[in-house]
Design a protein around this motif. Structure first.
Motif, PDB file in Angstrom:
ATOM      1  N   PHE A   1       0.818  -1.215   0.000  1.00 49.84           N
ATOM      2  CA  PHE A   1       0.000   0.000   0.000  1.00 49.84           C
ATOM      3  C   PHE A   1       0.854   1.270   0.000  1.00 49.84           C
ATOM      4  O   PHE A   1       0.460   2.280  -0.596  1.00 49.84           O
ATOM      5  N   THR A   2       2.021   1.224   0.638  1.00 49.58           N
ATOM      6  CA  THR A   2       2.930   2.376   0.540  1.00 49.58           C
ATOM      7  C   THR A   2       3.326   2.619  -0.903  1.00 49.58           C
ATOM      8  O   THR A   2       3.321   3.754  -1.387  1.00 49.58           O
ATOM      9  N   GLY A   3       3.668   1.551  -1.595  1.00 49.51           N
ATOM     10  CA  GLY A   3       4.062   1.670  -2.992  1.00 49.51           C
ATOM     11  C   GLY A   3       2.951   2.204  -3.879  1.00 49.51           C
ATOM     12  O   GLY A   3       3.186   3.047  -4.751  1.00 49.51           O
ATOM     13  N   TRP A   4       1.722   1.743  -3.645  1.00 48.48           N
ATOM     14  CA  TRP A   4       0.617   2.209  -4.479  1.00 48.48           C
ATOM     15  C   TRP A   4       0.272   3.672  -4.203  1.00 48.48           C
ATOM     16  O   TRP A   4      -0.054   4.419  -5.123  1.00 48.48           O
ATOM     17  N   PHE A   5       0.347   4.100  -2.945  1.00 47.03           N
ATOM     18  CA  PHE A   5       0.133   5.520  -2.661  1.00 47.03           C
ATOM     19  C   PHE A   5       1.227   6.369  -3.308  1.00 47.03           C
ATOM     20  O   PHE A   5       0.957   7.449  -3.849  1.00 47.03           O
ATOM     21  N   ASN A   6       2.457   5.882  -3.250  1.00 44.47           N
ATOM     22  CA  ASN A   6       3.549   6.635  -3.861  1.00 44.47           C
ATOM     23  C   ASN A   6       3.400   6.693  -5.374  1.00 44.47           C
ATOM     24  O   ASN A   6       3.633   7.734  -5.995  1.00 44.47           O
ATOM     25  N   PHE A   7       2.984   5.580  -5.964  1.00 49.03           N
ATOM     26  CA  PHE A   7       2.752   5.552  -7.408  1.00 49.03           C
ATOM     27  C   PHE A   7       1.675   6.556  -7.802  1.00 49.03           C
ATOM     28  O   PHE A   7       1.832   7.325  -8.762  1.00 49.03           O
ATOM     29  N   LEU A   8       0.569   6.567  -7.049  1.00 46.74           N
ATOM     30  CA  LEU A   8      -0.507   7.524  -7.314  1.00 46.74           C
ATOM     31  C   LEU A   8       0.005   8.958  -7.206  1.00 46.74           C
ATOM     32  O   LEU A   8      -0.239   9.788  -8.090  1.00 46.74           O
ATOM     33  N   GLY A   9       0.717   9.263  -6.118  1.00 49.07           N
ATOM     34  CA  GLY A   9       1.216  10.620  -5.931  1.00 49.07           C
ATOM     35  C   GLY A   9       2.203  11.035  -6.991  1.00 49.07           C
ATOM     36  O   GLY A   9       2.171  12.178  -7.487  1.00 49.07           O
ATOM     37  N   GLN A  10       3.090  10.120  -7.387  1.00 44.88           N
ATOM     38  CA  GLN A  10       4.096  10.443  -8.405  1.00 44.88           C
ATOM     39  C   GLN A  10       3.442  10.777  -9.745  1.00 44.88           C
ATOM     40  O   GLN A  10       3.818  11.745 -10.413  1.00 44.88           O
ATOM     41  N   VAL A  11       2.480   9.965 -10.146  1.00 43.72           N
ATOM     42  CA  VAL A  11       1.790  10.218 -11.420  1.00 43.72           C
ATOM     43  C   VAL A  11       1.029  11.547 -11.355  1.00 43.72           C
ATOM     44  O   VAL A  11       1.024  12.336 -12.312  1.00 43.72           O
ATOM     45  N   ALA A  12       0.384  11.813 -10.208  1.00 47.65           N
ATOM     46  CA  ALA A  12      -0.369  13.053 -10.053  1.00 47.65           C
ATOM     47  C   ALA A  12       0.540  14.276 -10.064  1.00 47.65           C
ATOM     48  O   ALA A  12       0.185  15.323 -10.616  1.00 47.65           O
TER      49      ALA A  12
END
Length: 521
Positions: free
Chosen positions: A126-137
């Motif tokens: 879940f840390t990775g997915w939140f980071n992925f979301l934030g990076q793309v945004a």
């Protein structure tokens, strides 16, 4: 035939060909479970430059300056910046300490897996997915902001209409250029990021100098320091003031890039933490100077908000120094935004590469491939730019979509920032310190970081405009829920059976705990 040799005539030693000595950085990476695949050619300054370019005060401060003018006005723009900056510095310091212990491209999601006593794969996932979301945004919001300002420049210079369709076309072109530049190799990216640092610092000096010297009059001190403006439709002044913090908090994001670039940086256990902390510190000082310079230059407040360019800072420049000078200042801002977006794609692609290396994204085999010629994750670069384009598309139809994207970037990134900080707090003295650490300040700084992240996570999901309609609704919770729901369902249905966290080999030794003092250089 046998070859019996006596002790006096031992068999000759065979030395493998092309064996190069292993550096301390590469050895530490092996201890953390990975082999060196990326080109380790970045200096400490280059590492700092990536994060500083993504924070980009000339991008974040000016892109959301109009939002700040409506939600709190000059008082919140001027005083919200140092308050948010100091709280953000606490988050950065807490992250930097962890980065020193685990200098890997995976960064945050790797840290979460290593710092928890149980359920490591779930925390990491879940840390990775939140980071992925934030990076793309972040990539989407930065490059869309660059397109917005470019459209404003074209309106002033050539009379091109500042329409959503034109802005979207420019947005797509900018993403394409950033993708192409990032596939050319990390050396080119490092050079451009080094140029970006000086572009930002000199650019701030030029903009503030021009707005200080050239206008024949300025706004009053009382206006700049105390004027509160509320054009949101809400009547609760405190609520509006809290919304006004979005401008500063959105700007002060993306400094985790220094962690994602550690596998390409020399002396990573020190250079990565310094890059994080110095990016925030330099941005905090230079950004405040920039905001003061622009706010003192305001002449027609309502006119700036109603400008034909849809970019209030552009109108402030025009009112203060004329159309010709305003175009020059806009070019400086656009250049900074371009550098910012390029660095954002770089960091985003490294996170995608690392997360895919551990099998956590759909199509992972494709996204973690390395181009043998440039030693860069080319496919991950294009996923980063393509994802940003998709996230920015709703701005064609919804006027508040851009604000939602900026909120998504803040929430996604900061949740991923604070999870490993929280887990590090739970470890207490069991945390294996690296060569750069906070000493006795670790716990109080970590507590502040966790508390502040909890506040902004709730705050930036709340409505920003009243009355609340289909067009003015803050869609941030929807976007976050979609990604979290997808990651959660995938975890429950499948990933929990096979995702074991970062793929490591054996049980590597932890870094020595050295009683060094807090080091910020």
């Amino acid at each position: 035939m046998t070859d019996a040799r006596s002790p006096d005539h031992p068999a000759p030693e065979v030395f493998p060909e092309n064996t190069a000595p292993v550096s301390a950085d590469e050895q530490r990476l092996r201890e953390l479970g990975y082999t060196q695949e990326l080109a380790r050619s970045m200096s400490g300054f280059s590492n700092f430059a990536v994060s500083f370019s993504i924070v980009s005060i000339l991008s974040g401060c000016l892109t959301l300056y109009g939002t700040g003018m409506k939600t709190g006005g000059p008082a919140l723009i001027v005083w919200g910046w140092p308050v948010v900056g100091l709280l953000t510095l606490c988050v950065g310091l807490a992250m930097a300490e962890i980065c020193s212990s685990y200098p890997t491209a995976g960064g945050l999601y790797y840290w979460s897996a290593k710092l928890t006593r149980s359920r490591g794969p779930a925390w990491s996932w879940f840390t990775g997915w939140f980071n992925f979301l934030g990076q793309v945004a972040v990539t989407a919001s930065v490059d869309y902001g660059a397109a917005f300002f470019t459209n404003a420049f074209l309106t002033l210079r050539f009379g091109v209409a500042a329409s959503p369709a034109h802005t979207m076309e420019i947005f797509a072109v900018i993403l394409l250029v950033h993708g192409l530049l990032n596939t050319r190799g990390v050396r080119l990216v490092a050079v451009l990021n080094s140029v970006s640092v000086w572009w930002h610092l000199v650019g701030v000096a030029v903009i503030v100098g021009a707005l200080t010297v050239l206008p024949d009059r300025h706004a009053s001190v009382s206006f700049v320091l105390t004027e509160f403006v509320n054009q949101t439709g809400f009547h609760n002044q405190f609520y509006v003031a809290m919304l006004g913090l979005l401008m500063a908090q959105y700007t002060l994001t993306g400094y985790d890039a220094s962690a994602h670039m550690t596998e390409e940086t020399h002396d990573a256990a020190r250079s990565g933490p310094r890059g994080i902390v110095n990016a925030i510190t330099v941005s905090l000082v230079a950004g405040w100077i920039l905001l003061l310079g622009i706010t003192f230059a305001i002449r027609d407040y309502d006119g700036a908000l109603a400008s034909d360019t849809d970019v209030p800072p552009a109108q402030i420049f025009i009112d203060a120094i004329g159309a010709g000078g305003a175009q020059l200042l806009l070019l400086i801002v656009i250049g900074a935004q371009f550098f910012c977006g390029m660095a954002s794609v770089t960091a985003n692609s490294r996170m995608i590469y690392a997360f895919s290396r551990d099998g956590a994204l759909p199509g992972s085999r494709l996204w973690h491939r390395i181009d043998p010629r440039t030693q860069t994750p080319t496919n991950a670069v294009w996923l980063a730019t393509g994802g940003a384009l998709l996230l920015g598309l709703p701005a064609l139809w919804n006027t508040t979509a851009y604000t939602a994207v900026t909120s998504i970037s803040v929430i996604g990134l900061y949740i991923s920032y604070v999870i490993p900080v929280y887990l590090r707090l739970r470890q207490g003295e069991d945390f294996p310190r690296g060569p750069w650490h906070l000493g006795r300040w670790s716990r109080p700084i970590g507590v502040v970081a966790v508390g502040w992240t909890a506040v902004i996570t709730v705050l930036f999901m709340l409505p920003t405009v009243s009355p609340i309609t289909v067009e003015s609704f803050n869609y941030t919770p929807v976007a976050v829920a979609v990604v979290v729901g997808f990651a959660g369902l995938w975890w429950l249905a499948s990933a929990r059976h096979w995702f074991t966290g970062p793929t490591v080999h054996g049980t590597p030794p932890e870094p020595d705990a050295r009683d060094t003092e807090l080091e910020v250089r």
